[in-house]
Design a protein around this motif. Sequence first.
Motif, mmCIF file in Angstrom:
data_model
loop_
_atom_site.group_PDB
_atom_site.id
_atom_site.type_symbol
_atom_site.label_atom_id
_atom_site.label_comp_id
_atom_site.label_asym_id
_atom_site.label_seq_id
_atom_site.Cartn_x
_atom_site.Cartn_y
_atom_site.Cartn_z
ATOM 1 N N THR A 1 19.652 74.390 130.458
ATOM 2 C CA THR A 1 19.148 74.735 131.782
ATOM 3 C C THR A 1 19.040 76.243 131.908
ATOM 4 O OG1 THR A 1 21.365 74.725 132.755
ATOM 5 C CG2 THR A 1 20.111 72.661 132.858
ATOM 6 N N SER A 2 18.203 76.649 132.835
ATOM 7 C CA SER A 2 17.963 78.067 133.049
ATOM 8 C C SER A 2 17.938 78.325 134.554
ATOM 9 C CB SER A 2 16.616 78.438 132.423
ATOM 10 O OG SER A 2 16.311 79.785 132.618
ATOM 11 N N PRO A 3 18.993 78.911 135.120
ATOM 12 C CA PRO A 3 20.236 79.388 134.500
ATOM 13 C C PRO A 3 21.116 78.231 134.033
ATOM 14 C CG PRO A 3 20.232 79.837 136.879
ATOM 15 C CD PRO A 3 18.923 79.203 136.541
ATOM 16 N N GLY A 4 22.157 78.609 133.273
ATOM 17 C CA GLY A 4 23.085 77.621 132.728
ATOM 18 C C GLY A 4 23.960 76.996 133.790
ATOM 19 N N VAL A 5 24.693 75.967 133.420
ATOM 20 C CA VAL A 5 25.567 75.244 134.336
ATOM 21 C C VAL A 5 26.733 76.121 134.800
ATOM 22 C CG1 VAL A 5 25.004 73.016 133.326
ATOM 23 C CG2 VAL A 5 26.992 74.268 132.483
ATOM 24 N N GLU A 6 27.277 75.789 135.975
ATOM 25 C CA GLU A 6 28.467 76.488 136.472
ATOM 26 C C GLU A 6 29.682 75.978 135.701
ATOM 27 O OE1 GLU A 6 29.109 77.262 140.809
ATOM 28 O OE2 GLU A 6 30.809 75.896 140.467
ATOM 29 N N ILE A 7 30.515 76.902 135.274
ATOM 30 C CA ILE A 7 31.750 76.562 134.561
ATOM 31 C C ILE A 7 32.918 76.991 135.434
ATOM 32 C CG2 ILE A 7 33.157 77.027 132.513
ATOM 33 C CD1 ILE A 7 30.517 77.566 131.001
ATOM 34 N N ASN A 8 33.870 76.090 135.656
ATOM 35 C CA ASN A 8 35.046 76.368 136.483
ATOM 36 C C ASN A 8 36.303 76.303 135.625
ATOM 37 O OD1 ASN A 8 34.058 76.386 139.452
ATOM 38 N ND2 ASN A 8 33.000 74.681 138.489
ATOM 39 N N LEU A 9 37.066 77.400 135.644
ATOM 40 C CA LEU A 9 38.323 77.485 134.904
ATOM 41 C C LEU A 9 39.388 78.064 135.822
ATOM 42 C CD1 LEU A 9 36.773 78.825 131.593
ATOM 43 C CD2 LEU A 9 37.663 76.529 131.985
ATOM 44 N N LYS A 10 40.608 78.181 135.305
ATOM 45 C CA LYS A 10 41.715 78.685 136.115
ATOM 46 C C LYS A 10 42.254 80.003 135.563
ATOM 47 C CE LYS A 10 43.448 74.320 137.998
ATOM 48 N NZ LYS A 10 42.180 73.768 138.134
#
Length: 159
Positions: free
Chosen positions: A65-74
């Motif tokens: 995808t453009s933009p890329g996917v959201e990444i959630n970390l801690k």
Amino acid sequence: MKSAYIGGILALVIGLLGLGSIVFILVDTGSETPVDLDPNIEIVIIAGELGNNFGFKTDTESVITSPGVEINLKEGDIVRIIFLNEGEVPHSFAITGQPESTALTLFKSDIGGPSSPIQPGATSETIIILDKPGTYYYVCTVPGHTTLGMYGTLIVESI
């Protein structure tokens, strides 16, 4: 006379050592992977092209995808990032504070770079420590690639 000569040489050596330390600090990009860290998270980021745009996906996504996917970390996560270039042109990876290829790299996260990108079909990796919560961006640092959509959002949640 002899002690002045030795004192001068000693001062020169100390000065050069100090200058060498300063040069190392200024030149060190921090791109070395910490080998003694045990990651608690592993993420595979895949780079490639999408029509006239560039983009990213993770190994859990089926399409770039453009933009890329959201990444959630801690906050505090120790993350192994495996970067795979499935594209037809060289790409790179870094975490930044803005979705721009020239933004300052954070968390010592650079994989490849503008002058040494990862070639098509190649894989590289790094290990990072997410020590500060906030909203960041993962980008391709090859000039022009972020303007073609090659970035995504990384949210580091406070613990």
